[in-house]
Design a protein around this motif. Structure first.
Motif, PDB file in Angstrom:
ATOM      1  N   GLU A 413      27.175  75.456  85.326  1.00 23.98           N
ATOM      2  CA  GLU A 413      27.402  74.346  84.402  1.00 23.98           C
ATOM      3  C   GLU A 413      28.849  74.342  83.930  1.00 23.98           C
ATOM      4  O   GLU A 413      29.486  75.377  83.864  1.00 23.98           O
ATOM      5  N   PRO A 414      29.342  73.176  83.572  1.00 22.68           N
ATOM      6  CA  PRO A 414      30.710  73.096  83.073  1.00 22.68           C
ATOM      7  C   PRO A 414      30.883  73.965  81.831  1.00 22.68           C
ATOM      8  O   PRO A 414      29.936  74.149  81.073  1.00 22.68           O
ATOM      9  N   LYS A 415      32.097  74.442  81.668  1.00 18.55           N
ATOM     10  CA  LYS A 415      32.485  75.218  80.489  1.00 18.55           C
ATOM     11  C   LYS A 415      31.750  76.550  80.384  1.00 18.55           C
ATOM     12  O   LYS A 415      31.809  77.209  79.363  1.00 18.55           O
ATOM     13  N   THR A 416      31.047  76.947  81.433  1.00 18.60           N
ATOM     14  CA  THR A 416      30.418  78.263  81.352  1.00 18.60           C
ATOM     15  C   THR A 416      31.434  79.336  81.695  1.00 18.60           C
ATOM     16  O   THR A 416      31.269  80.491  81.359  1.00 18.60           O
TER      17      THR A 416
ATOM     18  N   ILE B  24      18.718  65.868  72.845  1.00 22.25           N
ATOM     19  CA  ILE B  24      18.050  64.567  72.937  1.00 22.25           C
ATOM     20  C   ILE B  24      17.243  64.272  71.663  1.00 22.25           C
ATOM     21  O   ILE B  24      17.340  63.186  71.072  1.00 22.25           O
ATOM     22  N   ALA B  25      16.512  65.283  71.214  1.00 18.28           N
ATOM     23  CA  ALA B  25      15.639  65.101  70.050  1.00 18.28           C
ATOM     24  C   ALA B  25      16.445  64.791  68.791  1.00 18.28           C
ATOM     25  O   ALA B  25      16.105  63.890  68.022  1.00 18.28           O
ATOM     26  N   GLU B  26      17.530  65.521  68.609  1.00 13.73           N
ATOM     27  CA  GLU B  26      18.336  65.342  67.397  1.00 13.73           C
ATOM     28  C   GLU B  26      18.990  63.971  67.339  1.00 13.73           C
ATOM     29  O   GLU B  26      19.369  63.511  66.265  1.00 13.73           O
ATOM     30  N   ALA B  27      19.141  63.335  68.517  1.00 15.68           N
ATOM     31  CA  ALA B  27      19.727  61.994  68.541  1.00 15.68           C
ATOM     32  C   ALA B  27      18.632  60.926  68.381  1.00 15.68           C
ATOM     33  O   ALA B  27      18.902  59.728  68.501  1.00 15.68           O
ATOM     34  N   GLY B  28      17.413  61.360  68.145  1.00 16.67           N
ATOM     35  CA  GLY B  28      16.306  60.423  67.932  1.00 16.67           C
ATOM     36  C   GLY B  28      15.917  59.672  69.198  1.00 16.67           C
ATOM     37  O   GLY B  28      15.505  58.518  69.159  1.00 16.67           O
ATOM     38  N   ILE B  29      16.060  60.350  70.331  1.00 19.93           N
ATOM     39  CA  ILE B  29      15.743  59.706  71.608  1.00 19.93           C
ATOM     40  C   ILE B  29      14.380  60.185  72.090  1.00 19.93           C
ATOM     41  O   ILE B  29      14.081  61.390  72.020  1.00 19.93           O
ATOM     42  N   ASN B  30      13.575  59.263  72.560  1.00 15.13           N
ATOM     43  CA  ASN B  30      12.228  59.621  73.007  1.00 15.13           C
ATOM     44  C   ASN B  30      12.162  59.715  74.529  1.00 15.13           C
ATOM     45  O   ASN B  30      12.648  58.833  75.238  1.00 15.13           O
ATOM     46  N   LEU B  31      11.561  60.784  75.004  1.00 13.97           N
ATOM     47  CA  LEU B  31      11.393  60.977  76.448  1.00 13.97           C
ATOM     48  C   LEU B  31      10.211  60.135  76.932  1.00 13.97           C
ATOM     49  O   LEU B  31       9.155  60.139  76.316  1.00 13.97           O
ATOM     50  N   LYS B  60      26.958  64.147  77.024  1.00 11.96           N
ATOM     51  CA  LYS B  60      28.354  64.412  77.397  1.00 11.96           C
ATOM     52  C   LYS B  60      29.109  65.073  76.254  1.00 11.96           C
ATOM     53  O   LYS B  60      29.945  65.952  76.478  1.00 11.96           O
ATOM     54  N   GLU B  61      28.781  64.636  75.042  1.00  9.82           N
ATOM     55  CA  GLU B  61      29.427  65.272  73.890  1.00  9.82           C
ATOM     56  C   GLU B  61      29.069  66.756  73.831  1.00  9.82           C
ATOM     57  O   GLU B  61      29.862  67.572  73.383  1.00  9.82           O
ATOM     58  N   SER B  62      27.875  67.088  74.288  1.00  6.31           N
ATOM     59  CA  SER B  62      27.463  68.500  74.306  1.00  6.31           C
ATOM     60  C   SER B  62      27.884  69.191  75.602  1.00  6.31           C
ATOM     61  O   SER B  62      27.440  70.294  75.907  1.00  6.31           O
TER      62      SER B  62
END
Lengths: 439, 138
Positions: A413-416, B24-31, B60-62
């Protein structure tokens, strides 16, 4: 047995006289015959006639591996191409190899110095040398081969690989001396163990190991597992190949064939010549090569020189076994590799700046295990595993083709990959190798 | 209609899947659908979410390697032979399936199966011609 009693037991004063005479001839020859050196001498404001004492050598400019690449293929020849009878190459940082050309006399010289090295380890005409160094452009195989000739020893030119056959021949031909890379010898011991072969039942008495760095711990292990005495040999293609120096029965430092290879230790930062006993970069001037003679070639290897009354009877100067290098060249499975080569190959495949890390380890097999971790960039990431597997195979194949060794490619993974001070740590070497800090 | 699928590259190490799920969960997104393709060294997490663009942004932010791909979500009868209907049509009309997985949605007597096909335009055309229902979003 001392192969060349006269030279190898020469008094220091006599040796210096011989070296000076050869050095004077050398500077005249390269100045006249190699435009590269004429220009370098002129730029440095030094004329062949300025070399009157051995100390005057410090007036001469250094030669680097980079310059050897720039003059590829024949720019450093000091004789007509017609007189070259053999060529060897070794890898460089950008894939352009460095070239060593040998005349008939050079080949005799190589045989002579290699015969001396073999004799240092106790070899004579009664011995059977199983030569598992690779035969080919690599100097290891043919170097040992040339040296066994004048000694009258039997050579088995088995070359590298095929461990089962190595073990079989060792028994059938009753080999007494092995010439290998140290890591491969331990791997062989491992395989022998699995097949139930006991080294104590063999005729082996000596192993002459080189082409890659190894530690004293490894020597102890090799001697125990293979039931032989393990000797360190040193050489490099640029200078001649194996035969530059070797350990004698005392196993304390490598006697340099200094009548042909004049050693200096320099401060790698300033270029200043350091006195005997001080640690620095090893530099060689070839005193007798006709094909591609070199003036003050910077090996990048770190060691120090010392003279002692050696109980073997030789008086030649010794170098301590290598303590490391002052560039980032890696020796992986006996092959010289620069991280920049790996980077160039990755860039060609991915067309992006690669984030990668090389992790080198010697586990129970004792062979170098090299893992290349490559971060998965968005540019080549796919939702299908087969696409990523194709990329992984492509990286593996390109590396194999261009470096000549097989790496385990791992997509990460990136940044690893750890980044420190803005600069990624490219190499993690977990091998037990001699460290430059030790003395 | 096409559906946007998000794929994320994952190393086979403990906790990585939990990290994605948390992001995903913290952004309030549902799978709405999820599957993993794995090899000895790595895995690819594939998922359908209710807010794909937002999900891409937070992933991407993560610093995950993530990517959007078009797939087809076909509504099928939840009874024996439901999947077979599609397979027969795809087989007959030369639609190559790269992979498929089931969604988490189940309404009345139907389920949604996610198909990744080699040529999505061709695949969609066949689906529509056969009178099957391909959903547009979740």
């Amino acid at each position: 047995m001392i192969y060349n009693q006269k030279v190898e037991s020469m008094k220091k004063g006599e040796m210096e006289k011989l070296q000076l005479e050869r050095l004077k001839n050398l500077v005249h020859t390269v100045y006249e015959k190699v435009p590269f050196y004429k220009k370098k001498f002129d730029d440095a404001g030094v004329k062949p006639g300025d070399i009157r004492t051995l100390e005057d050598i410090s007036k001469l400019p250094f030669t680097t591996k980079g310059e050897m690449r720039e003059t590829y293929p024949y720019g450093l020849l000091a004789c007509d191409l017609d007189n070259i009878v053999e060529i060897h190459t070794s890898s460089g940082t950008t894939g352009t190899p460095v070239v060593a050309g040998y005349t008939e006399n050079d080949r005799s010289l190589w045989s002579e110095v290699m015969a001396r090295c073999l004799a240092m380890t106790g070899a004579d005409k009664t011995d059977t040398i199983q030569n598992a160094y690779g035969y080919g452009l690599f100097t290891g195989g043919l170097g040992v081969h040339h040296g066994a000739g004048p000694l009258g020893a039997t050579v088995i030119p088995i070359s590298s690989g095929n461990t089962k056959k190595q073990l079989q021949y060792m028994q059938d031909f009753r080999s007494t001396i092995l010439t290998y890379t140290p890591s491969y010898s331990l791997f062989m011991a491992e395989v022998a163990g699995e097949t139930g072969l006991d080294f104590r039942t063999l005729n082996l008495k000596a192993g002459i190991f080189g082409a890659e760095p190894w530690s004293d711990n490894m020597r102890v292990e090799i001697e125990k597992k293979l039931n032989l005495k393990a000797f360190d040999i040193y050489g490099l293609t640029e200078i001649i190949g194996p035969g530059v120096s070797c350990e004698c029965e005392v196993q304390n430092g490598l006697h340099i064939n200094e009548d042909f290879f004049y050693p200096e230790i320099i401060n790698p930062e300033t270029g200043e010549v350091l006195p005997e006993g001080e640690k620095g970069e090893l530099v060689f001037t070839t005193l007798g090569r006709e094909g591609t003679p070199l003036i003050r070639y910077r090996t990048r290897d770190i060691t120090w020189l010392f003279r002692e009354k050696c109980s073997c009877g030789r008086t030649t100067v010794k170098m301590h076994r290598l303590l490391g290098r002052n560039d980032d060249m890696l020796i992986l499975k006996g092959v010289n590799v620069f991280p920049s080569q790996i980077e160039n190959i990755l860039m060609k495949i991915e067309n992006t700046e690669p984030h990668y890390q090389i992790i080198i380890d010697r586990k129970s097999s004792h062979l170098d295990n090299v893992e290349l971790q490559v971060e998965v960039e968005e540019s080549f990431f796919s939702d299908e595993t087969k696409d990523l597997e194709i990329i992984r195979k492509k990286i593996h194949n390109e590396m194999k083709q261009q470096l000549g060794i097989s790496l385990n490619i791992k997509l990460v993974e990136p940044k690893t990959i750890e980044r420190s001070m803005g600069k990624a740590r490219r190499v993690i070497d977990k091998r037990d190798l001699p460290k430059a800090g030790e003395k | 209609m096409k559906v946007k699928q998000i794929s994320v590259f994952l190393e086979n190490t403990t906790g990585r899947l939990a990290e994605v799920t948390k992001t995903i969960a913290e952004a309030g997104i549902n799978l709405r659908a999820i599957s993993i393709a794995d090899t000895a060294d790595f895995g690819i997490l594939r998922m359908i979410v209710d807010k794909p663009d937002r999900a891409m942004k937070v992933l991407k932010e993560s610093e995950f390697t993530a990517k959007l791909t078009d797939v087809i979500g076909i509504v099928l009868n939840d009874k024996p032979g439901g999947l077979l209907t599609v397979m027969e049509i795809f087989n007959r009309d030369g639609v190559n399936i790269e992979y498929l997985y089931s969604s988490l949605i189940k309404e009345d007597e139907s389920v949604v199966i996610i198909f990744k096909v080699e040529d999505i335009e061709h695949g969609l055309g066949i689906v529509e011609k056969a009178g099957l229902e391909a959903i547009a979003s979740f």
